[in-house]
Design a protein around this motif. Structure first.
Motif, PDB file in Angstrom:
ATOM      1  N   TYR A  78     -11.563  -0.242  -3.638  1.00  0.00           N
ATOM      2  CA  TYR A  78     -11.363   0.842  -2.675  1.00  0.00           C
ATOM      3  C   TYR A  78     -11.091   0.361  -1.112  1.00  0.00           C
ATOM      4  CZ  TYR A  78     -13.736   3.894  -6.322  1.00  0.00           C
ATOM      5  OH  TYR A  78     -14.026   4.399  -7.291  1.00  0.00           O
ATOM      6  N   THR A  79     -10.298   0.918  -0.617  1.00  0.00           N
ATOM      7  CA  THR A  79     -10.029   0.690   0.852  1.00  0.00           C
ATOM      8  C   THR A  79      -9.872   2.045   1.624  1.00  0.00           C
ATOM      9  OG1 THR A  79      -8.743  -0.844   2.048  1.00  0.00           O
ATOM     10  CG2 THR A  79      -7.558   0.420   0.578  1.00  0.00           C
ATOM     11  N   THR A  80     -10.029   1.928   2.979  1.00  0.00           N
ATOM     12  CA  THR A  80      -9.713   3.124   3.884  1.00  0.00           C
ATOM     13  C   THR A  80      -8.710   2.661   4.718  1.00  0.00           C
ATOM     14  OG1 THR A  80     -11.257   2.147   5.352  1.00  0.00           O
ATOM     15  CG2 THR A  80     -12.163   3.853   4.010  1.00  0.00           C
ATOM     16  N   VAL A  81      -7.701   3.744   5.043  1.00  0.00           N
ATOM     17  CA  VAL A  81      -6.461   3.470   5.756  1.00  0.00           C
ATOM     18  C   VAL A  81      -6.227   4.633   6.757  1.00  0.00           C
ATOM     19  CG1 VAL A  81      -5.207   2.374   3.915  1.00  0.00           C
ATOM     20  CG2 VAL A  81      -5.273   4.714   3.928  1.00  0.00           C
ATOM     21  N   VAL A  82      -5.572   4.108   7.811  1.00  0.00           N
ATOM     22  CA  VAL A  82      -5.241   4.987   9.188  1.00  0.00           C
ATOM     23  C   VAL A  82      -5.092   6.423   8.644  1.00  0.00           C
ATOM     24  CG1 VAL A  82      -4.180   5.463  11.121  1.00  0.00           C
ATOM     25  CG2 VAL A  82      -4.530   3.030  10.593  1.00  0.00           C
ATOM     26  N   SER A  83      -4.228   6.768   7.597  1.00  0.00           N
ATOM     27  CA  SER A  83      -4.000   8.272   7.355  1.00  0.00           C
ATOM     28  C   SER A  83      -5.293   9.132   7.199  1.00  0.00           C
ATOM     29  CB  SER A  83      -3.088   8.327   6.073  1.00  0.00           C
ATOM     30  OG  SER A  83      -3.813   7.912   5.006  1.00  0.00           O
ATOM     31  N   GLY A  84      -6.488   8.464   6.919  1.00  0.00           N
ATOM     32  CA  GLY A  84      -7.555   9.245   6.563  1.00  0.00           C
ATOM     33  C   GLY A  84      -7.887   9.062   4.987  1.00  0.00           C
ATOM     34  N   ASN A  85      -7.030   8.375   4.134  1.00  0.00           N
ATOM     35  CA  ASN A  85      -7.136   8.448   2.965  1.00  0.00           C
ATOM     36  C   ASN A  85      -8.056   7.429   2.390  1.00  0.00           C
ATOM     37  OD1 ASN A  85      -5.501  10.552   2.055  1.00  0.00           O
ATOM     38  ND2 ASN A  85      -3.628   9.429   2.072  1.00  0.00           N
ATOM     39  N   ILE A  86      -8.733   7.444   1.230  1.00  0.00           N
ATOM     40  CA  ILE A  86      -9.440   6.402   0.735  1.00  0.00           C
ATOM     41  C   ILE A  86      -8.861   6.172  -0.719  1.00  0.00           C
ATOM     42  CG2 ILE A  86     -11.709   5.626  -0.312  1.00  0.00           C
ATOM     43  CD1 ILE A  86     -13.095   7.464   1.703  1.00  0.00           C
ATOM     44  N   LEU A  87      -8.279   4.986  -0.700  1.00  0.00           N
ATOM     45  CA  LEU A  87      -7.435   4.557  -1.895  1.00  0.00           C
ATOM     46  C   LEU A  87      -8.120   3.986  -2.830  1.00  0.00           C
ATOM     47  CD1 LEU A  87      -4.244   2.853   0.301  1.00  0.00           C
ATOM     48  CD2 LEU A  87      -4.779   5.492  -0.506  1.00  0.00           C
ATOM     49  N   ARG A  88      -7.940   3.864  -4.218  1.00  0.00           N
ATOM     50  CA  ARG A  88      -8.741   3.425  -5.263  1.00  0.00           C
ATOM     51  C   ARG A  88      -7.390   2.734  -6.048  1.00  0.00           C
ATOM     52  NH1 ARG A  88     -12.326   6.526  -9.270  1.00  0.00           N
ATOM     53  NH2 ARG A  88     -10.480   7.632  -9.772  1.00  0.00           N
ATOM     54  N   LEU A  96       0.951  -1.054   0.048  1.00  0.00           N
ATOM     55  CA  LEU A  96       0.004  -0.044  -0.042  1.00  0.00           C
ATOM     56  C   LEU A  96       0.793   1.333   0.108  1.00  0.00           C
ATOM     57  CD1 LEU A  96      -2.801  -1.064   2.447  1.00  0.00           C
ATOM     58  CD2 LEU A  96      -2.842  -0.933  -0.008  1.00  0.00           C
ATOM     59  N   GLN A  97       2.211   1.176  -0.517  1.00  0.00           N
ATOM     60  CA  GLN A  97       3.077   2.314  -0.609  1.00  0.00           C
ATOM     61  C   GLN A  97       3.144   3.310   0.644  1.00  0.00           C
ATOM     62  OE1 GLN A  97       1.960   4.007  -4.225  1.00  0.00           O
ATOM     63  NE2 GLN A  97       1.794   2.037  -5.328  1.00  0.00           N
ATOM     64  N   GLY A  98       3.349   2.556   1.973  1.00  0.00           N
ATOM     65  CA  GLY A  98       3.397   3.425   3.010  1.00  0.00           C
ATOM     66  C   GLY A  98       2.171   3.501   4.000  1.00  0.00           C
ATOM     67  N   GLU A  99       1.052   3.282   3.371  1.00  0.00           N
ATOM     68  CA  GLU A  99      -0.324   3.443   4.176  1.00  0.00           C
ATOM     69  C   GLU A  99      -0.542   2.174   4.830  1.00  0.00           C
ATOM     70  OE1 GLU A  99      -1.982   5.988   4.083  1.00  0.00           O
ATOM     71  OE2 GLU A  99      -2.188   7.051   2.233  1.00  0.00           O
ATOM     72  N   VAL A 100      -1.406   2.420   5.828  1.00  0.00           N
ATOM     73  CA  VAL A 100      -1.381   1.368   6.923  1.00  0.00           C
ATOM     74  C   VAL A 100      -2.910   1.147   7.038  1.00  0.00           C
ATOM     75  CG1 VAL A 100      -1.003   0.731   9.375  1.00  0.00           C
ATOM     76  CG2 VAL A 100       0.744   1.936   8.010  1.00  0.00           C
ATOM     77  N   GLY A 101      -3.303  -0.026   7.542  1.00  0.00           N
ATOM     78  CA  GLY A 101      -4.591  -0.549   8.071  1.00  0.00           C
ATOM     79  C   GLY A 101      -5.892  -0.433   7.146  1.00  0.00           C
ATOM     80  N   PRO A 102      -5.925  -1.334   6.060  1.00  0.00           N
ATOM     81  CA  PRO A 102      -6.919  -1.240   5.264  1.00  0.00           C
ATOM     82  C   PRO A 102      -8.309  -1.904   5.873  1.00  0.00           C
ATOM     83  CG  PRO A 102      -5.689  -3.241   4.974  1.00  0.00           C
ATOM     84  CD  PRO A 102      -4.914  -2.245   5.729  1.00  0.00           C
ATOM     85  N   GLU A 103      -8.820  -0.900   6.575  1.00  0.00           N
ATOM     86  CA  GLU A 103      -9.894  -1.222   7.687  1.00  0.00           C
ATOM     87  C   GLU A 103     -11.317  -1.788   6.824  1.00  0.00           C
ATOM     88  OE1 GLU A 103     -12.889  -1.016  10.611  1.00  0.00           O
ATOM     89  OE2 GLU A 103     -10.982  -1.668  10.598  1.00  0.00           O
ATOM     90  N   HIS A 104     -11.536  -1.343   5.761  1.00  0.00           N
ATOM     91  CA  HIS A 104     -12.484  -1.688   4.860  1.00  0.00           C
ATOM     92  C   HIS A 104     -12.174  -1.657   3.523  1.00  0.00           C
ATOM     93  CE1 HIS A 104     -16.972  -2.283   4.858  1.00  0.00           C
ATOM     94  NE2 HIS A 104     -16.845  -1.780   3.414  1.00  0.00           N
ATOM     95  N   ILE A 105     -12.949  -2.833   2.719  1.00  0.00           N
ATOM     96  CA  ILE A 105     -12.585  -3.066   1.388  1.00  0.00           C
ATOM     97  C   ILE A 105     -13.705  -3.324   0.566  1.00  0.00           C
ATOM     98  CG2 ILE A 105     -11.056  -4.432  -0.185  1.00  0.00           C
ATOM     99  CD1 ILE A 105      -9.258  -5.208   2.323  1.00  0.00           C
ATOM    100  N   ALA A 106     -13.879  -2.675  -0.468  1.00  0.00           N
ATOM    101  CA  ALA A 106     -15.045  -2.986  -1.423  1.00  0.00           C
ATOM    102  C   ALA A 106     -14.726  -2.318  -2.774  1.00  0.00           C
ATOM    103  CB  ALA A 106     -16.262  -2.235  -0.753  1.00  0.00           C
ATOM    104  N   PHE A 107     -15.636  -3.099  -3.828  1.00  0.00           N
ATOM    105  CA  PHE A 107     -15.435  -2.691  -5.044  1.00  0.00           C
ATOM    106  C   PHE A 107     -16.456  -1.951  -5.472  1.00  0.00           C
ATOM    107  CE2 PHE A 107     -12.524  -6.531  -5.016  1.00  0.00           C
ATOM    108  CZ  PHE A 107     -11.851  -6.272  -5.888  1.00  0.00           C
ATOM    109  N   GLY A 108     -16.094  -0.893  -6.093  1.00  0.00           N
ATOM    110  CA  GLY A 108     -17.124   0.125  -6.705  1.00  0.00           C
ATOM    111  C   GLY A 108     -17.640  -0.084  -7.808  1.00  0.00           C
ATOM    112  N   PRO A 109     -18.561   0.606  -8.315  1.00  0.00           N
ATOM    113  CA  PRO A 109     -19.270   0.412  -9.521  1.00  0.00           C
ATOM    114  C   PRO A 109     -18.578   0.451 -10.998  1.00  0.00           C
ATOM    115  CG  PRO A 109     -20.164   2.491  -8.678  1.00  0.00           C
ATOM    116  CD  PRO A 109     -19.098   1.432  -7.863  1.00  0.00           C
ATOM    117  N   ASP A 110     -17.205   1.233 -10.562  1.00  0.00           N
ATOM    118  CA  ASP A 110     -16.142   1.186 -11.784  1.00  0.00           C
ATOM    119  C   ASP A 110     -15.238   0.010 -11.810  1.00  0.00           C
ATOM    120  OD1 ASP A 110     -15.100   1.534  -9.271  1.00  0.00           O
ATOM    121  OD2 ASP A 110     -14.151   3.503  -9.944  1.00  0.00           O
ATOM    122  N   GLY A 111     -15.457  -0.901 -10.915  1.00  0.00           N
ATOM    123  CA  GLY A 111     -14.788  -2.444 -10.980  1.00  0.00           C
ATOM    124  C   GLY A 111     -13.542  -2.133 -10.212  1.00  0.00           C
ATOM    125  N   LYS A 112     -13.080  -0.910  -9.539  1.00  0.00           N
ATOM    126  CA  LYS A 112     -11.969  -0.675  -8.856  1.00  0.00           C
ATOM    127  C   LYS A 112     -12.207  -0.885  -7.245  1.00  0.00           C
ATOM    128  CE  LYS A 112      -9.609   1.594 -12.231  1.00  0.00           C
ATOM    129  NZ  LYS A 112      -8.521   1.322 -12.838  1.00  0.00           N
TER     130      LYS A 112
END
Length: 365
Positions: free
Chosen positions: A75-85, A57-73
């Motif tokens: 998504y996950t939330t991490v401790v930094s507050g970012n939502i990654l895609r 995750l390139q330095g990000e920590v804690g993928p607390e929740h993981i789901a696939f979006g309607p775009d097929g990507k």
């Protein structure tokens, strides 16, 4: 020698006074808990969750929740507050959004908006163009203090867990710290909230939960499955319930899975009717014994954290069906991948949620 004895006596008195009188943030409630079931039967020890493959995750920590979006990507939330895609294999990573808070659970609505439970800000909608809108942050004027899990129903209504009305993460050092305080106190102030985007009405479905956490809908959309982390169980409740207090018997809310071997965290619908549940931690025998001893929990709060009865790391996720049958149990007794909070299932992979992992773990099916 006399002065030494007097000095030791004075130090002892100060220590005793500290352990008995120093102010603490919790007001513990007595809660007898059933004996731990242990890792037996359907939960017999195994290593099916060991040796996960990892997505960096390139330095990000804690993928607390993981789901696939309607775009097929993915998504996950991490401790930094970012939502990654990213793509399903972890390539093409980017920061999709940052709300300025800490998003925990999320889902997608029919319009493709990411509906986020932000533990600092309430229930948010993040549009595909990344615009962030606050949908609701209060119920009848009472703030939503700890938005945790959320699920969007087919009719568009959104069901949100407000884990604690006592310990808001923004005021108590973050999500993990405030969850510990809430579970140690056992005041059971968690609740389930419905938000209807058509009417913009926010209401309480149920209250009286000891750290309300993961939320999932039944296949017919008439019931919610809800993790009550602080009391090791899963509830099944009617979505039509109104301000129901689960502390009082009511046919609209029943305990669905009870006396679980760990602290249940997130719930995710899987394939073939399964619902995946993850355990952030296993139960701790000492912590269980303290539950009906409020005074000793007060004393424990005054000890250095290193002396607290913190459960060990132990990877554990299960899947169950809507008739209450456990159909999968995956464990890693080493706890190498910490705080396994749920599973996101695709036809070829199981992605493992985590509070603090340095990477996103997955298993091939």
């Amino acid at each position: 020698m006399k002065k030494i004895v007097q000095g030791l006596g004075a130090a002892l008195l100060v220590l005793v006074a500290y352990l008995l009188l120093w102010p603490i943030p919790i007001q513990p409630v007595s809660l007898p808990v059933p004996a731990q079931p242990g890792y037996v039967g359907v939960h017999a020890v195994n290593t099916k969750l060991a040796n996960l493959q990892m997505i960096d995750l390139q330095g990000e920590v804690g993928p607390e929740h993981i789901a696939f979006g309607p775009d097929g990507k993915l998504y996950t939330t991490v401790v930094s507050g970012n939502i990654l895609r990213m793509n399903a294999d972890g390539s093409g990573q980017e920061v999709f959004a940052n709300t300025g808070g800490r998003v925990l659970g999320f889902d997608f609505d029919a319009q493709g908006n990411l509906i986020a439970a932000d533990s600092f800000k309430g229930l948010l909608a993040i549009a595909p163009d990344r615009k962030v809108t606050v949908l609701t942050d209060a119920v009848n004027g009472d703030p939503i203090r700890y938005a945790d899990g959320v699920v969007v129903a087919p009719d568009g209504k959104m069901y949100l867990s407000d884990a604690s009305m006592r310990f808001a993460p923004k005021d108590w050092g973050g999500t993990f710290e405030s969850s510990v305080l809430d579970i140690l106190e056992q005041a059971a102030t968690g609740r389930i909230i419905e938000y209807d985007p058509a009417t913009k009405v926010t209401r309480v479905v149920a209250k009286g939960l000891s750290f309300a956490n993961g939320v999932a809908l039944s296949q017919d959309g008439k019931h919610l499955f809800v993790n009550e982390t602080g009391r090791y169980r899963v509830w099944k409740m009617d979505v039509s319930a109104k301000d129901l207090d689960v502390k009082q018997p009511n046919p609209q809310a029943t305990v669905f899975l009870d006396n679980l071997p760990g602290y249940p965290d997130n719930l995710m619908r899987g394939l073939d009717g399964k619902i995946w549940l993850g355990f952030a931690k296993p139960r701790n025998p000492v912590a269980d014994k303290l539950m009906d001893k409020p005074f000793l929990r007060e004393v424990t709060m005054r000890l250095p954290r290193a002396l607290w009865p913190v459960p060990k790391s132990y990877g554990h996720v299960v899947a169950f069906t809507e008739d209450g049958k456990i159909v999968a149990d995956l464990q890693d007794p080493t706890g190498a991948y910490p705080e396994t909070t749920a599973i996101t299932e695709t036809k070829d992979r199981l992605y493992v949620h985590s509070l603090h992992a340095h990477g996103l773990g997955w298993l091939a099916k």
